[in-house]
Scaffold this motif. Sequence first.
Motif, short mmCIF file in Angstrom:
data_model
loop_
_atom_site.label_atom_id
_atom_site.label_comp_id
_atom_site.label_asym_id
_atom_site.label_seq_id
_atom_site.Cartn_x
_atom_site.Cartn_y
_atom_site.Cartn_z
N MET A 54 37.10 28.98 32.23
CA MET A 54 36.46 28.90 33.54
C MET A 54 37.39 28.18 34.53
O MET A 54 37.99 27.16 34.19
CB MET A 54 35.16 28.11 33.39
N GLY A 55 37.51 28.76 35.71
CA GLY A 55 38.33 28.15 36.74
C GLY A 55 39.76 28.68 36.77
O GLY A 55 40.48 28.43 37.75
N GLN A 56 40.16 29.38 35.73
CA GLN A 56 41.51 29.94 35.70
C GLN A 56 41.58 31.24 36.48
O GLN A 56 40.58 31.94 36.66
CB GLN A 56 41.95 30.19 34.25
N GLU A 57 42.79 31.57 36.91
CA GLU A 57 43.02 32.84 37.59
C GLU A 57 43.38 33.90 36.56
O GLU A 57 44.09 33.61 35.59
CB GLU A 57 44.19 32.67 38.57
N VAL A 58 42.88 35.11 36.76
CA VAL A 58 43.29 36.21 35.89
C VAL A 58 43.72 37.39 36.76
O VAL A 58 43.21 37.58 37.86
CB VAL A 58 42.17 36.68 34.93
N ILE A 59 44.65 38.14 36.22
CA ILE A 59 45.08 39.38 36.86
C ILE A 59 44.91 40.51 35.86
O ILE A 59 45.48 40.47 34.76
CB ILE A 59 46.54 39.31 37.34
N LEU A 60 44.13 41.48 36.24
CA LEU A 60 43.93 42.66 35.41
C LEU A 60 44.78 43.79 36.00
O LEU A 60 44.76 44.02 37.21
CB LEU A 60 42.45 43.07 35.38
N ARG A 61 45.49 44.49 35.12
CA ARG A 61 46.44 45.49 35.59
C ARG A 61 46.01 46.91 35.22
O ARG A 61 45.45 47.14 34.16
CB ARG A 61 47.82 45.19 35.02
N CYS A 62 46.36 47.81 36.10
CA CYS A 62 46.01 49.21 35.92
C CYS A 62 47.20 50.05 36.39
O CYS A 62 47.84 49.70 37.39
CB CYS A 62 44.77 49.52 36.77
N VAL A 63 47.47 51.12 35.66
CA VAL A 63 48.44 52.10 36.15
C VAL A 63 47.69 53.41 36.35
O VAL A 63 47.31 54.07 35.38
CB VAL A 63 49.62 52.30 35.18
N PRO A 64 47.41 53.75 37.61
CA PRO A 64 46.68 55.00 37.87
C PRO A 64 47.55 56.22 37.60
O PRO A 64 48.75 56.10 37.36
CB PRO A 64 46.34 54.89 39.36
N ILE A 65 46.96 57.38 37.68
CA ILE A 65 47.70 58.62 37.55
C ILE A 65 48.56 58.80 38.79
O ILE A 65 48.10 58.56 39.92
CB ILE A 65 46.74 59.80 37.33
N SER A 66 49.78 59.25 38.58
CA SER A 66 50.82 59.08 39.60
C SER A 66 50.54 59.80 40.92
O SER A 66 50.89 59.31 41.97
CB SER A 66 52.17 59.51 39.05
N ASN A 67 49.91 60.94 40.92
CA ASN A 67 49.72 61.64 42.19
C ASN A 67 48.33 61.41 42.79
O ASN A 67 47.93 62.08 43.74
CB ASN A 67 49.96 63.14 42.01
N HIS A 68 47.61 60.46 42.23
CA HIS A 68 46.29 60.15 42.77
C HIS A 68 46.39 59.24 43.99
O HIS A 68 47.35 58.47 44.14
CB HIS A 68 45.41 59.50 41.70
N LEU A 69 45.39 59.35 44.86
CA LEU A 69 45.44 58.66 46.14
C LEU A 69 44.39 57.57 46.28
O LEU A 69 44.53 56.69 47.12
CB LEU A 69 45.25 59.67 47.27
N TYR A 70 43.33 57.69 45.48
CA TYR A 70 42.21 56.77 45.62
C TYR A 70 42.10 55.96 44.33
O TYR A 70 42.21 56.51 43.23
CB TYR A 70 40.89 57.53 45.84
N PHE A 71 41.83 54.67 44.49
CA PHE A 71 41.81 53.79 43.34
C PHE A 71 40.58 52.89 43.42
O PHE A 71 40.18 52.49 44.53
CB PHE A 71 43.08 52.93 43.30
N TYR A 72 40.00 52.60 42.25
CA TYR A 72 38.74 51.87 42.23
C TYR A 72 38.73 50.87 41.09
O TYR A 72 39.38 51.07 40.07
CB TYR A 72 37.57 52.85 42.00
N TRP A 73 37.95 49.83 41.29
CA TRP A 73 37.61 48.92 40.21
C TRP A 73 36.09 48.87 40.07
O TRP A 73 35.36 48.82 41.07
CB TRP A 73 38.12 47.50 40.47
N TYR A 74 35.66 48.87 38.81
CA TYR A 74 34.25 48.74 38.45
C TYR A 74 34.14 47.67 37.38
O TYR A 74 35.11 47.38 36.68
CB TYR A 74 33.70 50.05 37.88
N ARG A 75 32.93 47.14 37.24
CA ARG A 75 32.72 46.24 36.12
C ARG A 75 31.40 46.58 35.43
O ARG A 75 30.48 47.15 36.02
CB ARG A 75 32.72 44.77 36.56
N GLN A 76 31.33 46.20 34.16
CA GLN A 76 30.11 46.41 33.38
C GLN A 76 29.87 45.16 32.56
O GLN A 76 30.59 44.90 31.58
CB GLN A 76 30.22 47.63 32.48
N ILE A 77 28.87 44.39 32.95
CA ILE A 77 28.45 43.25 32.16
C ILE A 77 27.78 43.78 30.90
O ILE A 77 27.07 44.80 30.96
CB ILE A 77 27.51 42.34 32.96
N LEU A 78 28.00 43.10 29.79
CA LEU A 78 27.50 43.59 28.50
C LEU A 78 26.02 43.93 28.56
O LEU A 78 25.20 43.10 28.99
CB LEU A 78 27.75 42.53 27.43
N GLY A 79 25.68 45.15 28.19
CA GLY A 79 24.29 45.58 28.14
C GLY A 79 23.72 46.02 29.47
O GLY A 79 22.55 46.41 29.54
#
Lengths: 112, 111
Positions: free
Chosen positions: A15-40
Amino acid sequence: EPEVTQTPSHQVTQMGQEVILRCVPISNHLYFYWYRQILGQKVEFLVSFYNNEISEKSEIFDDQFSVERPDGSNFTLKIRSTKLEDSAMYFCASQTAIYEQYFGPGTRLTVT
Amino acid sequence: KNEVEQSPQNLTAQEGEFITINCSYSVGISALHWLQQHPGGGIVSLFMLSSGKKKHGRLIATINIQEKHSSLHITASHPRDSAVYICAVSIYGGSQGNLIFGKGTKLSVKP
């Protein structure tokens, strides 16, 4: 077949730490999104990103969150000071203009 | 309030059965998505549709815009179809990726 990749697959942080989550999208795509799902729970939209800027964000996406596309390939989600309630699966997705989204495999974030 | 409702929540079927999963929504939409979430958590997009009907292999998705209802059908179900099926909608006027998700339908197909 092209795919969206995410790293790490599992991140444990205090708790309190910084995190960076990384993603490599498909190369010719133009739109990018982040979603989250809390367990359950159901999947929730966080943010959409187009043309190097945020195009829409949800109420969840407060000042603790930020996104970047630093080098034209990676797409990152930063959480500045993690809270216990940030524990969730985070999915990145990318899309061309009119077709289905491609989702990454997700990063499971555990905040202790 | 749930803007996207799915039924049933859980569904158990015998291999070979025809399966229908329903989705109702209460908002104006630009598109509706059917997604499959595997037990490991990964999400695969099955269909994106804004009208009519789409078919891919044994999967068929239909939408009725006037009734704000969509169905996902699986013909000749197989144990490998066991997964959570999620309906999600893009709100009309919003960004394409601003999806409102349903809670999902957990499908278990027994051999």
